[in-house]
Write an enzyme that holds these catalytic residues in place. Structure first.
Site, mmCIF file in Angstrom:
data_model
loop_
_atom_site.group_PDB
_atom_site.id
_atom_site.type_symbol
_atom_site.label_atom_id
_atom_site.label_comp_id
_atom_site.label_asym_id
_atom_site.label_seq_id
_atom_site.Cartn_x
_atom_site.Cartn_y
_atom_site.Cartn_z
ATOM 1 N N ASP A 13 -32.471 -15.784 11.623
ATOM 2 C CA ASP A 13 -31.559 -16.871 11.970
ATOM 3 C C ASP A 13 -32.266 -18.128 12.458
ATOM 4 O OD1 ASP A 13 -29.475 -15.065 11.389
ATOM 5 O OD2 ASP A 13 -29.539 -14.288 13.438
ATOM 6 N N LYS A 16 -33.480 -20.644 7.901
ATOM 7 C CA LYS A 16 -34.126 -20.557 6.585
ATOM 8 C C LYS A 16 -33.230 -21.144 5.502
ATOM 9 C CE LYS A 16 -34.416 -16.077 7.192
ATOM 10 N NZ LYS A 16 -34.065 -15.946 8.604
ATOM 11 N N GLY A 40 -27.565 -13.725 6.798
ATOM 12 C CA GLY A 40 -26.486 -14.704 6.906
ATOM 13 C C GLY A 40 -27.110 -16.068 7.056
ATOM 14 N N HIS A 41 -26.938 -16.906 6.059
ATOM 15 C CA HIS A 41 -27.523 -18.243 6.106
ATOM 16 C C HIS A 41 -26.397 -19.271 6.094
ATOM 17 C CE1 HIS A 41 -31.116 -16.077 5.137
ATOM 18 N NE2 HIS A 41 -30.709 -15.783 3.929
ATOM 19 N N THR A 128 -26.566 -4.131 10.911
ATOM 20 C CA THR A 128 -25.396 -4.890 10.473
ATOM 21 C C THR A 128 -24.362 -3.962 9.806
ATOM 22 O OG1 THR A 128 -26.437 -5.358 8.346
ATOM 23 C CG2 THR A 128 -26.764 -6.977 10.099
ATOM 24 N N ARG A 142 -36.955 7.982 -3.867
ATOM 25 C CA ARG A 142 -36.773 8.074 -5.320
ATOM 26 C C ARG A 142 -35.444 8.698 -5.726
ATOM 27 N NH1 ARG A 142 -42.826 10.173 -5.411
ATOM 28 N NH2 ARG A 142 -41.749 11.528 -3.983
ATOM 29 N N GLN A 223 -34.153 -12.187 6.848
ATOM 30 C CA GLN A 223 -34.740 -11.657 8.086
ATOM 31 C C GLN A 223 -36.030 -12.404 8.464
ATOM 32 O OE1 GLN A 223 -33.725 -9.144 5.483
ATOM 33 N NE2 GLN A 223 -31.778 -9.683 6.397
ATOM 34 N N LYS A 330 -33.800 -26.818 15.273
ATOM 35 C CA LYS A 330 -32.929 -26.838 16.456
ATOM 36 C C LYS A 330 -33.561 -27.474 17.703
ATOM 37 C CE LYS A 330 -29.437 -23.696 15.622
ATOM 38 N NZ LYS A 330 -28.664 -22.476 15.808
HETATM 39 P P1 GDP Z 1 -31.024 -18.287 8.620
HETATM 40 O O1 GDP Z 1 -30.470 -16.905 8.592
HETATM 41 O O2 GDP Z 1 -32.469 -18.324 8.956
HETATM 42 O O3 GDP Z 1 -30.720 -19.052 7.365
HETATM 43 O O4 GDP Z 1 -30.294 -19.032 9.815
HETATM 44 P P2 GDP Z 1 -28.716 -18.990 10.167
HETATM 45 O O5 GDP Z 1 -27.993 -19.812 9.182
HETATM 46 O O6 GDP Z 1 -28.275 -17.604 10.406
HETATM 47 O O7 GDP Z 1 -28.730 -19.680 11.601
HETATM 48 C C1 GDP Z 1 -29.197 -20.980 11.783
HETATM 49 C C2 GDP Z 1 -28.049 -21.856 12.319
HETATM 50 O O8 GDP Z 1 -28.585 -23.025 12.840
HETATM 51 C C3 GDP Z 1 -27.060 -22.286 11.251
HETATM 52 O O9 GDP Z 1 -25.787 -22.345 11.834
HETATM 53 C C4 GDP Z 1 -27.537 -23.680 10.853
HETATM 54 O O10 GDP Z 1 -26.484 -24.528 10.387
HETATM 55 C C5 GDP Z 1 -28.060 -24.189 12.173
HETATM 56 N N1 GDP Z 1 -29.182 -25.113 12.101
HETATM 57 C C6 GDP Z 1 -30.267 -25.090 11.270
HETATM 58 N N2 GDP Z 1 -31.138 -26.059 11.604
HETATM 59 C C7 GDP Z 1 -30.616 -26.687 12.683
HETATM 60 C C8 GDP Z 1 -31.082 -27.755 13.526
HETATM 61 O O11 GDP Z 1 -32.162 -28.324 13.349
HETATM 62 N N3 GDP Z 1 -30.253 -28.117 14.565
HETATM 63 C C9 GDP Z 1 -29.060 -27.497 14.804
HETATM 64 N N4 GDP Z 1 -28.331 -27.901 15.840
HETATM 65 N N5 GDP Z 1 -28.615 -26.495 14.037
HETATM 66 C C10 GDP Z 1 -29.381 -26.097 13.001
HETATM 67 P P1 IMO Z 2 -31.141 -13.568 8.428
HETATM 68 O O1 IMO Z 2 -31.644 -13.528 7.013
HETATM 69 C C1 IMO Z 2 -30.950 -11.621 12.335
HETATM 70 C C2 IMO Z 2 -31.166 -7.223 12.344
HETATM 71 C C3 IMO Z 2 -29.937 -6.451 12.778
HETATM 72 C C4 IMO Z 2 -30.596 -5.228 13.384
HETATM 73 C C5 IMO Z 2 -31.783 -4.983 12.460
HETATM 74 C C6 IMO Z 2 -31.538 -3.937 11.382
HETATM 75 O O2 IMO Z 2 -29.814 -14.209 8.583
HETATM 76 O O3 IMO Z 2 -32.190 -14.118 9.345
HETATM 77 P P2 IMO Z 2 -30.094 -3.938 9.148
HETATM 78 O O4 IMO Z 2 -28.616 -4.077 8.940
HETATM 79 O O5 IMO Z 2 -30.914 -4.938 8.430
HETATM 80 O O6 IMO Z 2 -30.577 -2.532 8.913
HETATM 81 O O7 IMO Z 2 -30.288 -4.189 10.727
HETATM 82 O O8 IMO Z 2 -32.061 -6.237 11.856
HETATM 83 N N1 IMO Z 2 -30.936 -8.188 11.249
HETATM 84 C C7 IMO Z 2 -30.909 -9.522 11.410
HETATM 85 N N2 IMO Z 2 -30.986 -10.282 12.527
HETATM 86 N N3 IMO Z 2 -30.870 -12.208 11.131
HETATM 87 C C8 IMO Z 2 -30.820 -11.472 10.007
HETATM 88 O O9 IMO Z 2 -30.885 -12.011 8.767
HETATM 89 C C9 IMO Z 2 -30.790 -10.059 10.109
HETATM 90 N N4 IMO Z 2 -30.725 -9.034 9.218
HETATM 91 C C10 IMO Z 2 -30.828 -7.909 9.922
HETATM 92 O O10 IMO Z 2 -29.199 -7.181 13.734
HETATM 93 O O11 IMO Z 2 -31.103 -5.509 14.657
HETATM 94 MG MG MG Z 3 -29.026 -15.772 9.547
#
Ligand code: GDP
Ligand code: IMO
Ligand code: MG
Length: 428
Positions: A13, A16, A40-41, A128, A142, A223, A330
């Protein structure tokens, strides 16, 4: 600059999705190479906000070929839900390519993921619940099902039967659940087969040919380093290779093809689920980061655990990925803090450690050694040039750069695509 890998440098999170989306218009292919719909992006484009799980974030850019690589685990229902949702919102998803070798998440693995967690009780991982772990376990054992198996019913049936022979023993005898019926599982898996067929390809061949032709390919990790099955805080990890090496195994390109490895890292830290997190905050500073940063999971909605920036983690992620650049995200969230602590080393039983301990127990009771930096109060969300940041914000970034193992090439100052300060071109 033909092949660029984007990875998470903390616990996920980091932003990316935004980083990939931003490069979107300059790349030809975006490849997801690991994980599945545990990711989750969130990507914000103007007034539109998209939450992507299984699809690579590049799908939002017209012209980009999005690819689901062989290293991904695919929940076919989720795939079509996401495709339908995007289509309804006017996104062209017709270019999607799916590897014939990617594994499929059958419903019994979602069940097993959830019941295993319950069974673990206090020792649970906080997954998740999407069936990710059991599906990767099947792959290694396998007894997995691959996308290509969906196009031959008799082979699919044989494979499901073989898998269920053991799985049903576990479901019934260990977890006291209903056995999964072969017919039902096969029917479920075949639901979308015809719709899927035209998207399925030898994606490894296509990607190698694209690179040969001088196209730009971006490999987008789900991740992050600290959740990587080898390099993360095992067993509190996900079940795939989320580090740069995974881009090779998960897509079928060789390491010699990769030119750049970009680590995305927040100006503070978060984690979802269980496991060690040395800089975690349990006070109002933690609440401040959670509220101001909107730190609630894109996938499960869970509040994310929050803490200060950890430079030991940054250095470790730089090392295990071979990072060439960091994308710091951020920074805007820290606005308003008087002082900003940064973890520069750990204290483990009175001994200072500058690098990650290899011993799991040591990491569980590592406490941060902090250095404090001066904060700023000016709104920075409109800043686009590094020199226009308040002096204290500039100095915070430069201090992080010194101790994090790679240069900071881009700085996020808001969720929007445009809210970014570029210091070095990531594709240049
Ligand atoms: P990812 O899983 O690595 O793609 O990240 P997520 O989308 O789960 O979480 C990142 C969150 O931060 C999202 O809600 C983005 O919209 C937000 N975000 C990304 N870059 C920035 C930033 O520079 N500033 C702020 N305030 N929010 C950001
Ligand atoms: P993005 O791509 C944050 C965490 C889960 C749990 C562990 C194992 O958005 O950065 P899983 O369901 O993968 O077997 O869970 O990994 N986890 C994440 N935490 N961002 C993610 O993806 C994650 N994908 C899995 O919360 O601790
Ligand atoms: Mg995410």
């Amino acid at each position: 600059m033909p092949a660029v890998v984007v990875v998470g440098a903390q616990w996920g999170d980091e932003g990316k999705g935004k980083a990939t989306d931003q490069l979107g218009s300059r790349v030809d292919y975006v490849v997801k190479f690991n994980g599945g719909n545990n990711a989750g992006h969130t990507v914000v484009v103007g007034d539109e906000k998209y939450a992507l799980h299984l699809l690579p974030s590049g799908i939002l850019t017209p012209g980009v070929v999005p690819v689901i690589g062989n290293g991904v685990v695919v929940d076919v229902d989720v795939l079509f839900q996401e495709l339908d949702d995007l289509t309804e919102r006017g996104v062209d998803v017709s270019k999607l390519r799916v590897s014939a070798n990617a594994h499929v998440i059958p419903s019994y693995n979602r069940t097993l993921d959830k019941v295993t967690e319950r069974f673990l009780g206090k020792r649970q991982i906080g997954t998740t619940g999407r069936g990710i772990g059991p599906t990767y376990a099947d792959k290694m054992s396998r007894v997995g099902l691959r996308i290509q198996d969906l196009f031959d019913e008799s082979i699919l049936r044989q494979k499901v039967e073989a898998a269920l022979e053991l799985k049903n023993q576990i479901l019934v005898k260990v977890y006291n659940r209903r056995a999964a019926a072969v017919d039902e599982v096969v029917a479920e898996l075949l639901t979308h087969a015809e719709r899927l067929r035209p998207m399925v390809a030898d994606t490894a061949l296509e990607l190698n040919e694209a690179l040969d032709a001088g196209k730009t390919v971006l490999f987008e990790a789900g991740q992050a380093a600290m959740l990587d099955v080898d390099h993360g805080t095992y067993p509190f990890v996900t079940s795939s290779s989320a580090t740069a090496g995974g881009a090779c195994t998960g897509s079928g390109i060789g390491p010699t093809r990769i030119d750049r490895v970009v680590g995305v890292i927040k100006a503070y830290a978060t984690r979802v689920g269980e496991g060690p997190f040395p800089t975690e905050l349990f006070d109002e500073s933690g609440d401040f980061l959670r509220t101001t940063g909107g730190e609630f999971g894109t996938t499960t909605g869970r509040p994310r655990r929050t803490g200060w920036y950890d430079a030991v983690v940054a250095r470790y992620a730089s090392r295990v990925n071979g990072l060439t650049d960091l994308v710091l995200t951020k920074l805007d969230v820290l606005t308003g803090l008087e002082r900003i602590p940064v973890c520069v080393a750990y204290d483990v039983d009175g001994v200072r450690l500058d690098e990650m301990p290899t011993d799991q127990s040591a990491y569980h009771h590592a406490t941060p050694v902090y250095e404090e930096f001066e904060g700023w109060s000016e709104d920075i969300t409109g800043v686009r040039e590094f020199e226009d940041l308040p002096a204290a914000a500039q100095s915070y970034v430069l201090e992080l750069e010194k101790i994090s193992g790679a240069r900071i090439s881009s700085i996020g100052v808001g969720p929007d695509r445009e809210a970014t300060i570029i210091r070095h071109d990531l594709l240049g």
